[in-house]
Enzyme design. Structure first.
Site, PDB file in Angstrom:
ATOM      1  N   GLU A 171      11.172 -10.866 -10.033  1.00  0.00           N
ATOM      2  CA  GLU A 171      10.951  -9.571  -9.522  1.00  0.00           C
ATOM      3  C   GLU A 171      10.510  -9.774  -7.891  1.00  0.00           C
ATOM      4  O   GLU A 171      11.003  -8.438  -7.411  1.00  0.00           O
ATOM      5  CB  GLU A 171      10.137  -8.618 -10.772  1.00  0.00           C
ATOM      6  CG  GLU A 171       9.996  -7.292 -10.891  1.00  0.00           C
ATOM      7  CD  GLU A 171      11.108  -6.385  -9.826  1.00  0.00           C
ATOM      8  OE1 GLU A 171      11.884  -6.370 -10.408  1.00  0.00           O
ATOM      9  OE2 GLU A 171      10.229  -4.891  -9.853  1.00  0.00           O
ATOM     10  N   HIS A 212      15.287 -28.664  -7.837  1.00  0.00           N
ATOM     11  CA  HIS A 212      16.720 -29.655  -7.648  1.00  0.00           C
ATOM     12  C   HIS A 212      17.434 -28.951  -6.275  1.00  0.00           C
ATOM     13  O   HIS A 212      18.406 -28.416  -6.780  1.00  0.00           O
ATOM     14  CB  HIS A 212      16.883 -29.192  -8.748  1.00  0.00           C
ATOM     15  CG  HIS A 212      16.054 -30.187 -10.007  1.00  0.00           C
ATOM     16  ND1 HIS A 212      16.482 -31.465 -10.398  1.00  0.00           N
ATOM     17  CD2 HIS A 212      15.253 -29.217 -11.038  1.00  0.00           C
ATOM     18  CE1 HIS A 212      16.487 -32.303 -11.473  1.00  0.00           C
ATOM     19  NE2 HIS A 212      15.186 -30.482 -11.901  1.00  0.00           N
ATOM     20  N   TRP A 251      25.327   8.474  -0.134  1.00  0.00           N
ATOM     21  CA  TRP A 251      25.329   6.994   0.052  1.00  0.00           C
ATOM     22  C   TRP A 251      27.757   6.321  -0.250  1.00  0.00           C
ATOM     23  O   TRP A 251      28.071   6.839  -1.206  1.00  0.00           O
ATOM     24  CB  TRP A 251      25.180   6.471  -1.002  1.00  0.00           C
ATOM     25  CG  TRP A 251      24.951   4.885  -1.460  1.00  0.00           C
ATOM     26  CD1 TRP A 251      23.709   4.641  -0.805  1.00  0.00           C
ATOM     27  CD2 TRP A 251      25.556   4.045  -2.468  1.00  0.00           C
ATOM     28  NE1 TRP A 251      24.174   3.259  -0.570  1.00  0.00           N
ATOM     29  CE2 TRP A 251      25.612   2.375  -1.940  1.00  0.00           C
ATOM     30  CE3 TRP A 251      26.644   3.689  -2.569  1.00  0.00           C
ATOM     31  CZ2 TRP A 251      26.243   1.276  -2.043  1.00  0.00           C
ATOM     32  CZ3 TRP A 251      27.599   2.559  -3.407  1.00  0.00           C
ATOM     33  CH2 TRP A 251      26.337   1.322  -2.982  1.00  0.00           C
ATOM     34  N   LYS A 296      18.655   4.828  -5.584  1.00  0.00           N
ATOM     35  CA  LYS A 296      18.272   4.209  -6.307  1.00  0.00           C
ATOM     36  C   LYS A 296      19.265   4.333  -8.019  1.00  0.00           C
ATOM     37  O   LYS A 296      18.546   3.403  -9.285  1.00  0.00           O
ATOM     38  CB  LYS A 296      17.286   5.612  -6.459  1.00  0.00           C
ATOM     39  CG  LYS A 296      16.502   5.070  -8.493  1.00  0.00           C
ATOM     40  CD  LYS A 296      14.694   5.324  -7.830  1.00  0.00           C
ATOM     41  CE  LYS A 296      13.917   5.165  -9.176  1.00  0.00           C
ATOM     42  NZ  LYS A 296      13.148   4.156  -8.627  1.00  0.00           N
ATOM     43  N   LYS A 356      11.361  -6.547  -4.752  1.00  0.00           N
ATOM     44  CA  LYS A 356      10.974  -5.937  -4.306  1.00  0.00           C
ATOM     45  C   LYS A 356      10.916  -6.333  -2.773  1.00  0.00           C
ATOM     46  O   LYS A 356      10.857  -5.866  -1.585  1.00  0.00           O
ATOM     47  CB  LYS A 356       9.387  -6.090  -5.431  1.00  0.00           C
ATOM     48  CG  LYS A 356       9.192  -4.967  -6.713  1.00  0.00           C
ATOM     49  CD  LYS A 356       9.618  -3.624  -6.094  1.00  0.00           C
ATOM     50  CE  LYS A 356      11.046  -3.618  -6.251  1.00  0.00           C
ATOM     51  NZ  LYS A 356      11.537  -3.684  -7.968  1.00  0.00           N
ATOM     52  N   ASN A 359      29.753  13.302  -6.089  1.00  0.00           N
ATOM     53  CA  ASN A 359      29.314  12.917  -6.822  1.00  0.00           C
ATOM     54  C   ASN A 359      29.966  11.760  -7.421  1.00  0.00           C
ATOM     55  O   ASN A 359      30.559  12.409  -8.865  1.00  0.00           O
ATOM     56  CB  ASN A 359      27.727  13.228  -7.243  1.00  0.00           C
ATOM     57  CG  ASN A 359      27.474  11.365  -8.202  1.00  0.00           C
ATOM     58  OD1 ASN A 359      26.474  11.967  -8.846  1.00  0.00           O
ATOM     59  ND2 ASN A 359      27.898  10.348  -7.231  1.00  0.00           N
ATOM     60  N   GLY A 360      30.679  10.445  -6.997  1.00  0.00           N
ATOM     61  CA  GLY A 360      31.370   9.586  -8.231  1.00  0.00           C
ATOM     62  C   GLY A 360      32.451   9.150  -7.415  1.00  0.00           C
ATOM     63  O   GLY A 360      32.491   9.265  -5.970  1.00  0.00           O
ATOM     64  N   CYS A 413      25.322   9.266  -4.263  1.00  0.00           N
ATOM     65  CA  CYS A 413      25.500  10.641  -4.052  1.00  0.00           C
ATOM     66  C   CYS A 413      24.574  11.266  -5.036  1.00  0.00           C
ATOM     67  O   CYS A 413      23.912  11.773  -6.032  1.00  0.00           O
ATOM     68  CB  CYS A 413      26.236  11.282  -3.911  1.00  0.00           C
ATOM     69  SG  CYS A 413      28.072   9.590  -2.861  1.00  0.00           S
ATOM     70  N   ARG A 471      19.225   8.902  -4.079  1.00  0.00           N
ATOM     71  CA  ARG A 471      20.627   8.829  -3.921  1.00  0.00           C
ATOM     72  C   ARG A 471      21.203   8.082  -3.710  1.00  0.00           C
ATOM     73  O   ARG A 471      22.711   8.260  -3.851  1.00  0.00           O
ATOM     74  CB  ARG A 471      21.016  10.210  -5.297  1.00  0.00           C
ATOM     75  CG  ARG A 471      20.045  10.758  -6.438  1.00  0.00           C
ATOM     76  CD  ARG A 471      21.218  11.981  -7.397  1.00  0.00           C
ATOM     77  NE  ARG A 471      22.558  11.232  -7.514  1.00  0.00           N
ATOM     78  CZ  ARG A 471      22.596  11.183  -9.061  1.00  0.00           C
ATOM     79  NH1 ARG A 471      21.038  10.662  -9.818  1.00  0.00           N
ATOM     80  NH2 ARG A 471      23.092  10.801  -9.429  1.00  0.00           N
ATOM     81  N   GLU A 493      14.306  -6.022  -1.018  1.00  0.00           N
ATOM     82  CA  GLU A 493      14.487  -4.269  -0.954  1.00  0.00           C
ATOM     83  C   GLU A 493      13.640  -3.138  -0.464  1.00  0.00           C
ATOM     84  O   GLU A 493      15.099  -3.042   0.822  1.00  0.00           O
ATOM     85  CB  GLU A 493      14.348  -3.875  -2.310  1.00  0.00           C
ATOM     86  CG  GLU A 493      15.034  -3.942  -3.265  1.00  0.00           C
ATOM     87  CD  GLU A 493      14.897  -3.112  -4.827  1.00  0.00           C
ATOM     88  OE1 GLU A 493      15.950  -2.618  -5.275  1.00  0.00           O
ATOM     89  OE2 GLU A 493      13.444  -3.708  -5.541  1.00  0.00           O
TER      90      GLU A 493
HETATM   91  C1  G6P Z   1      19.581  -0.223  -8.146  1.00  0.00           C
HETATM   92  C2  G6P Z   1      18.704  -0.080  -7.678  1.00  0.00           C
HETATM   93  C3  G6P Z   1      17.233  -0.699  -8.375  1.00  0.00           C
HETATM   94  C4  G6P Z   1      17.173  -0.872  -9.787  1.00  0.00           C
HETATM   95  C5  G6P Z   1      19.305  -0.661 -10.624  1.00  0.00           C
HETATM   96  C6  G6P Z   1      19.609  -0.946 -12.136  1.00  0.00           C
HETATM   97  O1  G6P Z   1      20.123  -0.822  -7.853  1.00  0.00           O
HETATM   98  O2  G6P Z   1      18.016  -0.267  -6.445  1.00  0.00           O
HETATM   99  O3  G6P Z   1      16.375  -1.133  -7.912  1.00  0.00           O
HETATM  100  O4  G6P Z   1      16.882  -1.687 -10.170  1.00  0.00           O
HETATM  101  O5  G6P Z   1      19.971  -0.547  -9.595  1.00  0.00           O
HETATM  102  O6  G6P Z   1      18.287   0.598 -11.991  1.00  0.00           O
HETATM  103  P1  G6P Z   1      18.610   1.316 -13.679  1.00  0.00           P
HETATM  104  O7  G6P Z   1      19.293   2.659 -13.414  1.00  0.00           O
HETATM  105  O8  G6P Z   1      20.029   1.174 -14.537  1.00  0.00           O
HETATM  106  O9  G6P Z   1      17.758   0.725 -14.436  1.00  0.00           O
END
Ligand code: G6P
Length: 633
Positions: free
Chosen positions: A506, A529, A74, A628, A510, A100-101, A2, A27, A513
């Site tokens: 990673e 396994h 969000w 994010k 990616k 927000n929160g 948010c 956000r 996501e």
């Molecule tokens: C969210 C984002 C990810 C990020 C994670 C941790 O899930 O979508 O891209 O890696 O938060 O975020 P941070 O700000 O703690 O690195």
């Protein structure tokens, strides 16, 4: 998670709020809304979905209002529907609130209000706030306390005292059209100072086009914004003396600059991020022959590193992957046993600590609720113990002004610059650079590696920016072509070993996501396994095969996948011999030392995910259901 924004000044508020929300959409983007005051009324417009839906609605409304608040959501409490969109209002439609929160005690507050006859229109936790403010205004003693700047401020302040949780709030009222109140309690909020106009926002990109003079509020602070200026108070109503500072961020840094998506722009910024990190972390004139002191300058006093026996790292998402690379470096270079934990797990089952355990929290945003909570818990359990326990906390973040920066006194700043794409790319590379610097520093302190080896590593790192540039140049077309073939694929497997196992994770993350394709990363040796049962001609396998300790092993594991008909894509510097025979497709990278390879092997995987998502016509920068900065547990 948010984004909120507020404006009071001399210009029409609507466009400023919309422009601000656009920069905060990373956000959350389940719904958006704004409230302004015009002709004695609050004008509140909200829309489900992304900001452009709200924009279309606002085109029909003319409001030259010079005060307003806005929100991009969000969803946490209540589905992403218009009735749950912010701003939320009181029963008389005179007070509007964005938050927000999470208000943790909203259920009991809601019941109390219901018992008094208040009717709720949404399923959100936020809606209790405007009702509580209305109630508080009704019951305010008259005249109001002499120490309070206004009845509205006082009413809001009293309500804040009843709220539990982590939140940032902005409030306005049609009955007090020259006041905007902004509150921070464990969720970010920054105040912006312009010429006769003032702003509040969850993050600086929302206001940088208007002003670079900002004041990040601290927890437990609230600001009263009027056309004349900004006053900051604590929750007890005591006025605080606070000065804005100048932001090192220009409006162009938060623009796409000709790239189709922020993510692509940020992928291309990575050579610059590595260069900036090298300049900041490594001493230019250090050589093995002249090894006086550490080659690294992290601006952290050595006290926290003396007699180190163990390191535990807490993080989430991509930061957790960076931490896994960090573990490899810290153990293999500095010889310090290192554990990496999901912050959300660690906080409820922390590993035992000793006086000589260093805990590191890694979070690019510095706002991830689980990472903050894990560190807060860690800080608390160290309190009351001898000083040695208390100093051994370290943060790694891209936003030193964040909540993490407030909580942990020792920070390594990562130098990625602001990242807008929800999928982390350049901040990951910046975190890797921080870990290289930390591991080299500790290896020097622990004397686990010769100065010559350290010099070799540092020289290798200095070559990396141009290797990334070459990789970007050669891979852009290759990955775009491959994306063409994989646009309809439903499952992907990524394999890596050793220091490149986290890169397999990673690469899979990616792809998941942003393309919504199911993808898993495995240590290549684990394939047999279980996961191997998933393989057939429809499941492509991406294998990271870098010469060094596990090259032959990865090639053998790739053979096993090939034998199950999988199409094999190799991220490797070896383009002939066995590699050429097994891999159906090659994503070649430069032949760098295995220890440095993650900074290169991740690049083709970022590009592959990007091009597959773009090919599928998806919203690369704002993938569904994600945000994010995850400021809820
Ligand atoms: C969210 C984002 C990810 C990020 C994670 C941790 O899930 O979508 O891209 O890696 O938060 O975020 P941070 O700000 O703690 O690195």
């Amino acid at each position: 998670m948010c984004g909120i924004v507020g404006y009071i000044g001399t210009q029409a508020a609507t466009e400023i709020l919309l422009a601000g929300l656009e920069k905060l959409e990373y956000r959350g983007y389940d719904s958006a809304g704004i409230a302004t005051i015009w002709e004695g009324e609050v004008n509140c417009i909200r829309a489900k979905g992304k900001l452009h839906n709200l924009r279309s609605k606002l085109e029909l409304v003319e409001s030259p209002s010079q005060i307003g608040i806005g929100h991009t959501r969000w969803a946490t409490h209540g589905k992403p529907e218009e009735r749950n969109a912010h701003p939320h209002m009181d029963a008389t439609l005179r007070i509007a609130v964005v938050q927000n929160g999470i208000i943790e005690n909203y259920r009991e507050l809601r019941e109390e209000l219901k018992a008094k006859g208040y009717v709720f229109r949404s399923d959100t936790d936020t809606e209790v706030i405007p009702h509580l403010i209305a109630e508080s205004l009704k019951n305010l003693p008259s005249p109001t306390l002499a120490t309070s700047p206004s009845p509205f401020f006082e009413a809001v302040r009293q309500v804040v005292g009843k709220l539990q949780g982590a939140f940032a709030i902005a409030v306005l009222s049609a009955d007090f059209p020259d006041e905007l109140i902004a509150i921070r309690q464990q969720a970010p909020l920054v105040i912006g100072f312009g010429q006769g106009e003032f702003f509040c926002a969850s993050d600086t990109p929302a206001i940088v086009s208007y002003t670079r003079a900002v004041l990040p509020l601290d927890n437990g602070e609230m600001a009263r914004l009027t056309p004349l200026g900004v006053e900051v108070y604590d929750f007890a109503g005591i006025r605080l003396k606070k000065q804005p500072r100048l932001l090192n961020l220009s409006p162009t840094m938060v623009e796409k600059q000709g790239f189709k998506h922020f993510m692509l722009k940020e992928i291309y910024e990575q050579p610059g991020v590595v260069r900036a990190s090298l300049d900041a972390y490594f001493k230019a004139d250090w050589t093995a022959a002249n090894a006086e002191g550490s080659p690294v300058n992290l601006n952290i006093d050595g006290e926290i590193f003396s007699d180190l026996e163990q390191i535990q790292i807490v993080a989430c998402g991509t930061s957790w992957h960076a931490a896994l690379v960090g573990k490899y470096l810290l153990e293999q270079l500095a010889g310090i046993p290192t554990q990496v934990q999901y912050a959300s797990e660690f906080r409820y089952a922390p590993s035992p600590i000793t006086a000589n355990t260093l805990t590191i929290g890694v979070t690019q945003s510095g706002e991830t609720a689980d990472t903050l909570a894990a560190l807060a818990m860690e800080k608390e359990r160290r309190q009351g113990k001898e000083a040695k326990y208390q100093v051994r906390l370290l943060g790694i973040t891209n936003r030193p002004e964040s909540s993490l920066g407030h909580m942990v006194p020792r920070i390594i700043n990562t130098l990625a610059g602001i990242e807008i794409g929800v999928a982390a790319t350049k901040t990951f590379i910046a975190q890797l650079m921080a870990f290289y610097a930390l591991a080299v520093d500790l290896a020097y302190r622990q004397k686990t590696v010769t100065p010559e080896k350290l010099e070799y590593i540092i020289n290798g790192l200095r070559q990396i920016p141009k290797e990334i540039e070459a990789t970007l140049e050669s891979q852009e077309k290759l990955t775009e072509l491959l994306a063409h073939d994989f646009a309809e694929t439903t499952d992907f497997i990524f394999l890596g070993r050793g220091i490149n196992f986290p890169i397999a994770l990673e690469g899979a993350l990616k792809l998941k996501e942003i393309s919504y394709i199911h993808a898993e990363g495995y240590p290549a040796g684990e394939m047999k396994h279980g996961p191997i049962a998933l393989l057939d001609a429809k499941v492509p396998v991406v294998a990271i095969a870098v010469p060094g300790s596990v090259y032959e092993k990865v090639i053998s594991n790739s053979q096993e996948a090939k034998a199950r008909d999988s199409r094999l894509i190799g991220v490797t510097p070896i383009e002939d011999g066995e590699a050429a025979e097994i891999f159906n497709d090659l994503l070649p990278i430069a032949n760098v030392d295995e220890l440095l390879s993650p900074i290169l092997t991740v690049i083709p995987l970022q590009l592959l995910a990007y091009h597959i998502a773009a090919r599928r016509g998806l919203d690369v920068d704002q993938p569904r259901n994600l945000a994010k900065s995850v400021t809820v547990e």
